[in-house]
Each structure stands twice: as C-alpha cells, then as structure tokens.
Design a protein around this motif. Structure first.
Motif, short mmCIF file in Angstrom:
data_model
loop_
_atom_site.label_atom_id
_atom_site.label_comp_id
_atom_site.label_asym_id
_atom_site.label_seq_id
_atom_site.Cartn_x
_atom_site.Cartn_y
_atom_site.Cartn_z
N VAL A 139 0.86 -1.19 0.00
CA VAL A 139 0.00 0.00 0.00
C VAL A 139 0.90 1.23 0.00
N ALA A 140 0.56 2.22 -0.83
CA ALA A 140 1.37 3.43 -0.97
C ALA A 140 1.07 4.44 0.12
N ASN A 141 2.03 5.34 0.34
CA ASN A 141 1.81 6.43 1.28
C ASN A 141 1.00 7.56 0.66
N THR A 142 1.24 7.79 -0.64
CA THR A 142 0.55 8.87 -1.34
C THR A 142 0.20 8.42 -2.75
N ALA A 143 -0.69 9.18 -3.38
CA ALA A 143 -1.01 8.95 -4.79
C ALA A 143 0.17 9.38 -5.66
N PRO A 144 0.32 8.83 -6.87
CA PRO A 144 1.42 9.25 -7.74
C PRO A 144 1.32 10.73 -8.09
N ASP A 145 2.49 11.36 -8.28
CA ASP A 145 2.49 12.80 -8.58
C ASP A 145 2.82 13.06 -10.04
N GLU A 146 3.08 14.32 -10.36
CA GLU A 146 3.28 14.70 -11.77
C GLU A 146 4.54 14.12 -12.38
N SER A 147 5.46 13.64 -11.54
CA SER A 147 6.69 13.05 -12.08
C SER A 147 6.53 11.59 -12.50
N ALA A 148 5.44 10.95 -12.11
CA ALA A 148 5.21 9.55 -12.46
C ALA A 148 4.84 9.44 -13.94
N PRO A 149 5.38 8.45 -14.67
CA PRO A 149 5.03 8.32 -16.09
C PRO A 149 3.57 7.96 -16.29
N ASP A 180 2.27 5.61 -17.96
CA ASP A 180 2.00 4.17 -17.88
C ASP A 180 2.40 3.57 -16.53
N PHE A 181 2.62 4.39 -15.54
CA PHE A 181 2.96 3.91 -14.19
C PHE A 181 1.81 3.06 -13.64
N VAL A 182 2.17 1.96 -12.94
CA VAL A 182 1.16 1.12 -12.29
C VAL A 182 1.16 1.45 -10.80
N PRO A 183 0.16 2.18 -10.33
CA PRO A 183 0.17 2.67 -8.95
C PRO A 183 -0.30 1.64 -7.94
N LYS A 184 0.11 1.85 -6.70
CA LYS A 184 -0.46 1.15 -5.56
C LYS A 184 -1.59 2.01 -5.00
N LEU A 185 -2.48 1.39 -4.25
CA LEU A 185 -3.52 2.14 -3.58
C LEU A 185 -3.01 2.70 -2.26
N THR A 186 -3.53 3.82 -1.84
CA THR A 186 -3.27 4.35 -0.51
C THR A 186 -4.34 3.80 0.44
N THR A 187 -4.14 3.98 1.73
CA THR A 187 -5.16 3.52 2.67
C THR A 187 -6.47 4.28 2.46
N GLU A 188 -6.37 5.55 2.05
CA GLU A 188 -7.58 6.32 1.77
C GLU A 188 -8.35 5.71 0.60
N MET A 189 -7.63 5.20 -0.39
CA MET A 189 -8.28 4.56 -1.53
C MET A 189 -8.93 3.24 -1.13
N VAL A 190 -8.22 2.47 -0.31
CA VAL A 190 -8.79 1.20 0.17
C VAL A 190 -10.05 1.49 0.99
N GLN A 191 -9.99 2.54 1.77
CA GLN A 191 -11.14 2.96 2.57
C GLN A 191 -12.35 3.24 1.66
N ARG A 192 -12.12 3.92 0.55
CA ARG A 192 -13.18 4.22 -0.41
C ARG A 192 -13.74 2.92 -1.01
N ILE A 193 -12.85 1.99 -1.35
CA ILE A 193 -13.29 0.70 -1.92
C ILE A 193 -14.13 -0.09 -0.93
N GLN A 194 -13.92 0.13 0.37
CA GLN A 194 -14.69 -0.56 1.41
C GLN A 194 -16.01 0.13 1.73
N GLY A 195 -16.27 1.27 1.10
CA GLY A 195 -17.58 1.90 1.29
C GLY A 195 -17.59 3.12 2.18
N TRP A 196 -16.41 3.58 2.64
CA TRP A 196 -16.35 4.82 3.41
C TRP A 196 -16.11 5.98 2.45
N GLY A 197 -17.05 6.91 2.37
CA GLY A 197 -16.91 8.07 1.51
C GLY A 197 -17.15 7.72 0.05
#
Length: 419
Positions: free
Chosen positions: A248-258, A260-277
């Motif tokens: 799990v990532a600490n932050t979302a990818p920023d403007e320097s990421a290519p 075609d970068f394959v990102p990891k989810l942050t805990t905030e993103m996992v939280q959204r996938i679980q139905g919070w927010g």
C-alpha cells in the motif's frame, strides 16, 4: 421510527457500527480486542461506551447489564471459517459464533446480526450452521442466513459476506432482506479523484483501465506481514485493473510519475473501496500506522452493507410493511441430514441405521468422510458392536462460555497474534 439500541461485539474499527448507526441504531456498547480499532472507534464516536478486551471476558463487560437492548450485532472472527485458512471451525480458539448465539440467549435482544466470511456457507459447515439455527429456535428466534455481495449495495468491491439475522418470533414476520441495487461505480470512477490529486498525468488513462469492481480486499491478521491486497489470484485481478497489489502506498502518484505507471492504492483509496466516503455520511478517520490502518479497513464489514441489513432489521422491529407467514419469510438452510440423524437418534446407531435414518444414498467412503468432517465440530462416540461400529452424538466442541473450555488457554497463548 422508535429509538433502537444495539450492543456490538467484535466491533472492529467501525464498519458495521457506522452502518447500524445510519440505519437508526444507537450504540449502548461496543467491545473490541484490537487496540488500534478501539482507538479508531473512540476517535470517531467519543460519546460511545467502547470497551477494550476479549469479548468473552466478563471482566471487560457484563452482559447482564445490557438485557434491554434491541439488537445484538457483531462480526465475530473469520479465520475459523476462511477458505484461505485451515477451517478449524469449532476447534479454533478464535471461534465465537456459537458463543454469540448463547450470548443472545442470555441477553434476549429482539434481534441478532452476525456476519462472517463466505467459507461459513460451504458444505464443510452445514452441520455447524444447522446447530446454530436449531439453537436459535430453542431460544425463541426465527433465523435466516444469506450470502450478500458488497457490490449489490453500492460498494465497488465483490466482498461476499455470509450474514445471519435472527428475530424474536413476534417480530420476524416483518423482516425482508434488503433489495440488491448493483453498484454503478468501478474502481476507476470511485478512485479517480484520489488517484489524480497529486497531478499524475496518467490518471485519466488509468480510470479507463480500472473499469470493473475490485476483488475482495483482504485485511490479513497479526500472524502475517505488512499490508498487501491479497493472494496471488487477487493480485492478478488487481493488475488487470492497473493496480500494483504488492503493498500500500503512502501517497497517490504525482506529476513526475510516467503515464503508464502502475500505482499502488493508498489507505484512503482502500477505505473508499470498502464503502467509506465520498458521501459525508460515511466519513471516518482511522488511527495508527499505515499497516494498522490497512488491517482495520480491510477486515471491516462495509458500512453501506451494514446499513442496508440494519435498515431491514429496524423496519421489522418497527413493524413497517406487511407481515408474512414465517414459512414464507424463511429461506431454508440446506440441512445436513446425517447430522440430523445423529442428533435425533434415540441411541447409538450403526452406519447402515444412520444412512437409513438420514434418507440419503451414502456409500461407505462418503460416510467415513462425512463423519470425519462432523467430528471436527462435534463429539461423536464410536463403539464396536455385533452389528458393526455404532455412533452417538455426544456434544458440540465449540466454545459457548464454558469456564473449563480449552479455548481459554489457547486464547491466552495466542492473544498477541489474534486480530
């Protein structure tokens, strides 16, 4: 609606708690073993009575002081039934399902809600389920089981959960399982704003690739290492959605990421996938470090699913809608006929006698295999007689509150690794 109260056992970090609150239940008490989850509950609901400790330890709370509540609810531990585990059932020191049923008998709430993993719905546990259902009937409750998928209740994730609802016979005719409403979001549409928040130029292309719901989030336990999104098959499913599931990532990818970068989810993103927010009704803050947060989120009952089931229970308790005959309301559990034959036998019976009483065609190898499976959850005496070996059901192996049960020693030994 009338004011309704709930006691929640094995409350976790608040997925079921929030859903039940939104359904109209006021918490009289929440009990949880994991300290991080307790801190999260207290942070979000400082006015609740939240107890930290083993829910089966009356030093943590006294059930006799909560005998006037409307709902007993909980997400009792999953590992005893998990397909990914050993499926030890009643002999697992973490199993509290049958204990929770006995707790309902002591507290006499108007309704009971217990949820667990899909594994409990498998043939391996057909006799265990029957034991639970029969015991609830003896205690004066109608009950029903149902496998619910989170994506049918607005959550962009598959997440099947096996749910038990029980109501006292006078309220049961008003109960209806919540109607399914398929989720309109995909992983991409649900997470786009979070994935794009740091200016990643590939966010829009990623949203188009992540065009399906998520596989089930796996929270894991203290017995395992850091956070990741599941076993090999789940990781492959995440990869197909454009997500790196190896952590799990600490932050979302920023403007320097290519792009075609394959990102990891942050805990905030996992939280959204679980139905919070992002709906403010589902706002919730988690305490602890990243791995602790991930486990709290990943092990939770999605709040929208808890809200849907809780609303159905609240409607029944408030007598909303039209009552039905219980025979029409109940979706019968598939009975384990061999278990029922053992349970109803007046004395020890041979294989031939049991098969006849069960009313099934069971060949000897199948009989031996099924008896061995039953013996994992029940005490079965065997006695060699002239007519062959005879079998008698003696009791249930599970913990239901016995002071001398071996669960206490095993639990004490394993406590630092139980979550």
């Amino acid at each position: 609606m009338a004011d309704l109260t709930a006691v929640e056992i094995c409350a976790g970090a608040g997925g079921q708690s929030l859903g039940l609150e939104l359904a109209g239940f006021e918490h009289a008490l929440a009990v949880e073993l994991d300290e991080n989850a307790v801190n999260t509950l207290r942070k979000n609901r400082s006015d609740w009575d939240v107890r930290h400790g083993d829910v089966a330890d009356e030093g943590a709370w006294d059930p006799k002081k909560f005998t006037d509540i409307d709902l007993l609810a909980g997400g009792v531990p999953c590992p005893p039934f998990s397909i990914a585990g050993k499926q030890l059932g009643a002999t697992d020191e973490r199993d509290l399902f049958a204990w929770a049923v006995e707790l309902a008998g002591r507290m006499q709430p108007r309704a009971v809600l217990l949820e667990n993993v899909r594994g409990l719905s498998m043939p391996r546990f057909s006799a265990y389920r029957q034991h639970v259902k029969d015991r609830l009937k003896e205690l004066g409750y109608w009950s029903d089981w149902k496998l619910l998928h989170a994506n049918d209740y607005g959550v962009p994730q598959l997440r099947p959960r096996f749910v038990l609802v029980a109501l006292r016979n006078e309220d049961a005719p008003w109960f209806e399982w919540p109607e399914a409403t398929p989720c309109k979001d995909t992983v991409g549409t649900a997470l786009f704003d979070l994935m794009a928040e740091n200016g990643w130029p590939g966010a829009e292309a990623w949203r188009e690739k992540a065009n399906d719901i998520a596989p089930t989030i796996v929270g894991g336990s203290k017995k395992h290492g850091g956070a990741d999104l599941g076993p090999t098959r789940a990781k492959a499913a995440w990869r197909a959605l454009g997500v790196d599931a190896m952590g799990v990532a600490n932050t979302a990818p920023d403007e320097s990421a290519p792009v075609d970068f394959v990102p990891k989810l942050t805990t905030e993103m996992v939280q959204r996938i679980q139905g919070w927010g992002p709906d403010p009704d589902y706002a919730w803050d988690f305490t602890g470090r990243k791995t602790a947060k991930y486990r709290q989120i990943g092990n939770a009952f999605p709040p929208p699913v808890a809200r849907a089931v809780g609303t159905s229970i609240a409607n029944a308790l408030n007598r909303k809608g039209q009552p039905k005959e219980l025979s029409e309301a109940e979706d019968e559990v598939m009975h384990d006929r061999l278990y029922l034959a053992l349970k109803n036998a007046p004395a020890a019976l041979t294989e031939k006698e049991l098969v006849k009483l069960a009313g099934e065609k069971i060949d000897p190898p199948t009989f031996e295999r099924r008896m061995a499976m039953l013996a994992r959850d029940f005490v079965i005496d065997e006695d060699d007689q002239l007519g062959g070996r005879a079998y008698r059901l003696v009791g249930f192996k599970g913990f239901i509150g016995q002071e001398d049960h071996e669960r206490h020693a095993r639990f004490a030994e394993m406590r630092s690794r139980i979550s």
